[in-house]
Design an enzyme around this catalytic site. Structure first.
Site, mmCIF file in Angstrom:
data_model
loop_
_atom_site.group_PDB
_atom_site.id
_atom_site.type_symbol
_atom_site.label_atom_id
_atom_site.label_comp_id
_atom_site.label_asym_id
_atom_site.label_seq_id
_atom_site.Cartn_x
_atom_site.Cartn_y
_atom_site.Cartn_z
ATOM 1 N N ALA A 85 59.066 -38.747 6.910
ATOM 2 C CA ALA A 85 58.447 -39.844 7.651
ATOM 3 C C ALA A 85 57.246 -40.387 6.900
ATOM 4 O O ALA A 85 56.645 -39.696 6.069
ATOM 5 C CB ALA A 85 58.025 -39.369 9.045
ATOM 6 N N ASP A 86 56.900 -41.629 7.220
ATOM 7 C CA ASP A 86 55.682 -42.232 6.695
ATOM 8 C C ASP A 86 55.063 -43.091 7.789
ATOM 9 O O ASP A 86 55.777 -43.797 8.504
ATOM 10 C CB ASP A 86 55.978 -43.097 5.471
ATOM 11 C CG ASP A 86 54.707 -43.605 4.815
ATOM 12 O OD1 ASP A 86 53.942 -42.775 4.294
ATOM 13 O OD2 ASP A 86 54.469 -44.826 4.843
ATOM 14 N N THR A 87 53.748 -43.017 7.924
ATOM 15 C CA THR A 87 53.039 -43.741 8.975
ATOM 16 C C THR A 87 52.012 -44.679 8.359
ATOM 17 O O THR A 87 51.308 -44.312 7.414
ATOM 18 C CB THR A 87 52.351 -42.758 9.939
ATOM 19 O OG1 THR A 87 53.346 -41.929 10.558
ATOM 20 C CG2 THR A 87 51.589 -43.500 11.034
#
Length: 205
Positions: A85-87
């Site tokens: 994931a990347d935020t």
């Protein structure tokens, strides 16, 4: 999360391609016993080639997962699922990364005060046979916080390892007036969407 999905995941090797304690907590909420293997991908994509934020965070998540997959695919017990994931914290065209120092944290939090911003989290799920990507976004409205409140929050040290210079847990939550969207999108892994897609991938196994 469906019990059949949890059982299917328990029979294989699940990898979380992130060192984030918050994402690790979400794995535990779902009763997924994941090995923590942070990705070494250097996140060097050219943002100017993307027309929007959500495509960018999905691609970063994908490349994180692919880097971990290449490292582990020859293991004696290869992964049955890799989650990455990347935020990204944004306000208009401005992207807020992790502050490098307290002065930068103060600048970020001051610019977010009494305004609404948007947090995007892109996710990639990879099995030996398939790979899917998705994203979620959530709107966050900061309250009319004072300079003193910002400086005292920064002194806690909570700002320095988080995009936008804040976290929802603990004292960071005192800065936030309201949220429109999935709380877990902001903490780094959208819980509802993740569990729904894992059910689709594994509940019939």
């Amino acid at each position: 999360m469906l019990e059949s999905t949890i059982q299917a995941l328990a029979s294989g090797r699940v990898i979380l391609a992130s060192g984030s304690p918050r994402r690790h907590d979400i794995m535990r909420y779902l009763r997924i016993n994941a090995d923590i293997v942070p990705s070494l991908y250097d996140e060097n994509l050219d943002r100017s080639k993307y027309n929007n934020h959500w495509e960018y965070v999905q691609d970063i998540a994908k490349y994180k997962v692919l880097e971990v997959y290449e490292r582990l695919k020859a293991d004696s017990v290869p992964p049955s699922l890799i989650i990455g994931a990347d935020t990204m914290v944004t306000m208009g065209d401005t992207i807020y990364g992790k502050p490098q120092n307290e002065a930068e944290a103060f600048q970020m939090l001051s610019s977010l005060a009494n305004k609404q911003h948007v947090v995007y989290t892109g996710v990639c799920l990879k099995t030996p046979k398939s790979q899917i990507q998705f994203y979620e976004s959530a709107k966050v409205k900061f309250g009319d916080i004072s300079e003193k409140q910002i400086r005292e929050y920064i002194k806690t040290g909570d700002s320095m390892d988080k995009a936008g210079g804040y976290g929802l847990q603990g004292m960071g939550g005192c800065l936030i007036e309201k949220i429109d969207g999935d709380y877990y999108t902001i903490t780094g892994l959208p819980l509802y969407s993740l569990s729904r897609r894992l059910n689709q991938m594994f509940s019939s196994v």
